[in-house]
Write a protein that holds these residues in place. Structure first.
Motif, mmCIF file in Angstrom:
data_model
loop_
_atom_site.group_PDB
_atom_site.id
_atom_site.type_symbol
_atom_site.label_atom_id
_atom_site.label_comp_id
_atom_site.label_asym_id
_atom_site.label_seq_id
_atom_site.Cartn_x
_atom_site.Cartn_y
_atom_site.Cartn_z
ATOM 1 N N GLU A 176 -5.913 15.961 9.083
ATOM 2 C CA GLU A 176 -6.975 15.180 9.669
ATOM 3 C C GLU A 176 -6.285 14.500 11.231
ATOM 4 N N GLU A 177 -6.957 14.515 12.212
ATOM 5 C CA GLU A 177 -6.322 13.852 13.543
ATOM 6 C C GLU A 177 -6.187 12.659 13.558
ATOM 7 N N ALA A 178 -7.085 11.790 12.915
ATOM 8 C CA ALA A 178 -7.128 10.437 12.973
ATOM 9 C C ALA A 178 -6.174 9.682 12.468
ATOM 10 N N TYR A 179 -5.030 10.123 11.582
ATOM 11 C CA TYR A 179 -4.154 9.590 10.920
ATOM 12 C C TYR A 179 -2.951 10.545 11.095
ATOM 13 N N ALA A 180 -1.841 9.889 11.860
ATOM 14 C CA ALA A 180 -0.608 10.577 11.846
ATOM 15 C C ALA A 180 -0.018 10.966 10.670
ATOM 16 N N GLU A 189 17.946 21.610 3.047
ATOM 17 C CA GLU A 189 17.394 20.495 4.008
ATOM 18 C C GLU A 189 15.865 20.562 3.458
ATOM 19 N N THR A 190 15.344 19.738 3.427
ATOM 20 C CA THR A 190 13.913 19.460 3.058
ATOM 21 C C THR A 190 13.104 18.603 3.916
ATOM 22 N N PHE A 191 11.712 18.918 4.314
ATOM 23 C CA PHE A 191 11.025 17.989 5.040
ATOM 24 C C PHE A 191 9.895 17.772 4.164
ATOM 25 N N GLU A 192 9.614 16.446 4.028
ATOM 26 C CA GLU A 192 8.663 15.771 3.077
ATOM 27 C C GLU A 192 7.606 15.226 3.955
ATOM 28 N N THR A 193 6.331 15.595 3.996
ATOM 29 C CA THR A 193 5.325 15.320 4.661
ATOM 30 C C THR A 193 3.900 14.834 4.044
ATOM 31 N N LYS A 194 3.572 13.720 4.434
ATOM 32 C CA LYS A 194 2.518 12.934 3.650
ATOM 33 C C LYS A 194 1.406 12.627 4.678
ATOM 34 N N GLY A 195 -0.077 13.082 4.398
ATOM 35 C CA GLY A 195 -0.935 12.704 5.267
ATOM 36 C C GLY A 195 -2.321 12.666 4.664
ATOM 37 N N THR A 196 -3.467 13.068 5.288
ATOM 38 C CA THR A 196 -4.766 13.534 4.999
ATOM 39 C C THR A 196 -5.327 14.635 5.457
ATOM 40 N N TRP A 197 -6.121 15.408 4.567
ATOM 41 C CA TRP A 197 -6.512 16.644 5.237
ATOM 42 C C TRP A 197 -8.049 16.308 5.315
ATOM 43 N N GLN A 198 -8.872 17.303 5.785
ATOM 44 C CA GLN A 198 -10.278 17.181 5.908
ATOM 45 C C GLN A 198 -10.713 18.832 6.084
ATOM 46 N N LEU A 199 -12.055 18.979 5.715
ATOM 47 C CA LEU A 199 -12.513 20.258 5.979
ATOM 48 C C LEU A 199 -13.412 20.314 7.381
ATOM 49 N N ASN A 200 -13.171 21.125 8.197
ATOM 50 C CA ASN A 200 -13.770 21.391 9.445
ATOM 51 C C ASN A 200 -15.155 21.548 9.479
ATOM 52 N N ASN A 201 -16.063 20.706 10.105
ATOM 53 C CA ASN A 201 -17.470 20.918 9.980
ATOM 54 C C ASN A 201 -17.968 20.462 8.446
ATOM 55 N N PRO A 245 -13.423 11.910 -4.542
ATOM 56 C CA PRO A 245 -14.002 11.011 -3.577
ATOM 57 C C PRO A 245 -14.291 9.465 -4.118
ATOM 58 N N SER A 246 -14.619 9.488 -5.373
ATOM 59 C CA SER A 246 -14.930 8.291 -6.027
ATOM 60 C C SER A 246 -13.753 7.669 -6.827
ATOM 61 N N LYS A 247 -12.644 8.298 -6.928
ATOM 62 C CA LYS A 247 -11.338 7.948 -7.733
ATOM 63 C C LYS A 247 -10.166 7.336 -6.894
ATOM 64 N N ASP A 248 -9.264 6.710 -7.492
ATOM 65 C CA ASP A 248 -8.422 6.330 -6.839
ATOM 66 C C ASP A 248 -7.421 7.338 -6.951
ATOM 67 N N PRO A 270 0.721 -1.238 -0.071
ATOM 68 C CA PRO A 270 -0.103 -0.028 -0.005
ATOM 69 C C PRO A 270 0.925 1.226 -0.144
ATOM 70 N N VAL A 271 0.404 2.287 -0.755
ATOM 71 C CA VAL A 271 1.020 3.507 -0.747
ATOM 72 C C VAL A 271 0.741 4.287 0.475
ATOM 73 N N ILE A 272 1.684 4.774 1.304
ATOM 74 C CA ILE A 272 1.604 5.465 2.294
ATOM 75 C C ILE A 272 0.817 7.025 2.277
ATOM 76 N N GLY A 273 0.128 7.260 3.119
ATOM 77 C CA GLY A 273 -0.465 8.655 3.144
ATOM 78 C C GLY A 273 -1.718 8.679 2.247
ATOM 79 N N LEU A 274 -2.219 7.658 1.776
ATOM 80 C CA LEU A 274 -3.618 7.650 1.033
ATOM 81 C C LEU A 274 -4.651 7.082 1.957
ATOM 82 N N PRO A 275 -5.808 7.669 1.895
ATOM 83 C CA PRO A 275 -6.885 7.230 2.715
ATOM 84 C C PRO A 275 -7.666 5.756 2.364
#
Length: 325
Positions: A244-248, A260-272, A302-305, A60-65
């Motif tokens: 998104e707080e549910a996934y570090a 020097e570079t910091f690469e961060t991968k994760g998921t976002w969400q819209l509040n409310n 939402p409906s695509k890879d 699995p690719v990291i950082g994907l929902p």
């Protein structure tokens, strides 16, 4: 008669020369992005060796929902190592042989191309070779796929002048992306796709925004959440973007043109709100301009890879070059 012989000799020489020149020109590689051709006989593919290949290269690719494979794998028996299959950009050839061997050959059948040869006396030898070299193989193939995406993008680019003047950078963004929002230290570009969109953010913050002696992930999350709160929101009030707080998030340290570079991968969400998706954030430490240059890509589909959507954004981000001061 002599003229006829001379003409025949000249034409033969010309055809021979053209044939040699054509033989020296490699075929153009082809194939879908993030796809590997694995040449291995069915008996090995359906056993432990095949399981190891799938576990390494289709993990699995990291950082994907949702789970999506690192690469799509097409398997072919050894007897088919010819024809159209040899045009693909990434080929892994696996077989039993009289000696253990690991070799990477550039542009063996086409260009650009990486052909990885793995052979071993026993199944255990082959598996050990795959385990030992999988990280190197994955990085080589990923770099090749990023390069192919960049080549495709370069066929038609947006005018870079506005970005260059604002951030003192060069970056290759394909047409299809348009400006959504421009502020003094912030820019948002978006490309509409069927069922969603791809977004690219470019902004700069003070050098002390990321404190290296502290919790780097927390600093980066705080930084991007503050940007989301200021500039990115849904249609309803109080629907700003946040991490998104549910996934570090995953954090990687690297270097981009010596910075020097910091690469961060994760998921976002819209509040409310119910909108969410993956993001990739590159924070480049740039003391020459006394700033942290941030390039972030995120998508809503939402409906695509989402693997290849994020791959496109990463390919764009990696073209950035900071102008010398």
């Amino acid at each position: 008669m002599k003229k006829a012989h001379f003409l025949f000799f000249f034409v033969s020489l010309l055809l021979f020369s053209c044939k040699n020149n054509n033989d020296q020109i490699p075929r153009k590689s082809s194939g879908k992005i993030n796809t590997i051709s694995v040449v291995i006989d069915d008996q090995l593919w359906n056993g432990d060796i095949g399981d190891t290949i799938r576990n390494k290269f289709a993990s699995p690719v990291i950082g994907l929902p949702q789970e999506e494979p690192l690469f799509n794998i097409n398997q072919y028996p050894t007897k088919l190592l010819e024809g159209f299959m040899t045009d693909t950009r990434a080929i892994i050839v696996v077989k039993k042989a009289a000696e253990n061997k690991f070799e990477i050959i550039k542009n063996q059948y086409a260009s650009p191309q990486n052909v990885i040869h793995i052979s071993g006396k026993t199944a255990s030898d082959i598996i050990a070779c795959i385990e030992k070299n999988s990280a190197q193989i994955i990085q080589i193939i990923k770099d090749g796929e990023i390069g192919e995406s960049q080549r495709i993008n370069e066929q038609s680019l947006i005018n870079p002048t506005v970005i260059a003047n604002k951030f003192q950078i060069e970056i290759k963004i394909p047409t299809g992306y348009s400006y959504v929002l421009q502020k003094s230290n912030f820019m948002w570009l978006k490309k509409e796709i069927i069922g969603g969109n791809n977004s690219l953010l470019i902004y700069q913050v003070p050098l002390n925004t990321i404190k290296k002696e502290g919790d780097l992930v927390s600093c980066i999350v705080k930084m991007r959440d503050s940007i989301g709160n200021m500039y990115i929101s849904g249609k309803e009030p109080d629907t700003n973007m946040l991490t998104e707080e549910a996934y570090a998030p995953y954090l990687f340290k690297s270097s981009h043109y010596g910075r020097e570079t910091f690469e961060t991968k994760g998921t976002w969400q819209l509040n409310n709100d119910f909108m969410s998706g993956p993001f990739i954030n590159y924070s480049i430490i740039d003391p020459d301009y006394n700033r942290i240059l941030v390039l972030e890509g995120f998508c809503y589909a939402p409906s695509k890879d989402k693997r290849d959507l994020m791959h496109e954004l990463e390919a764009i981000i990696k073209t950035v070059v900071i102008k010398k001061r």
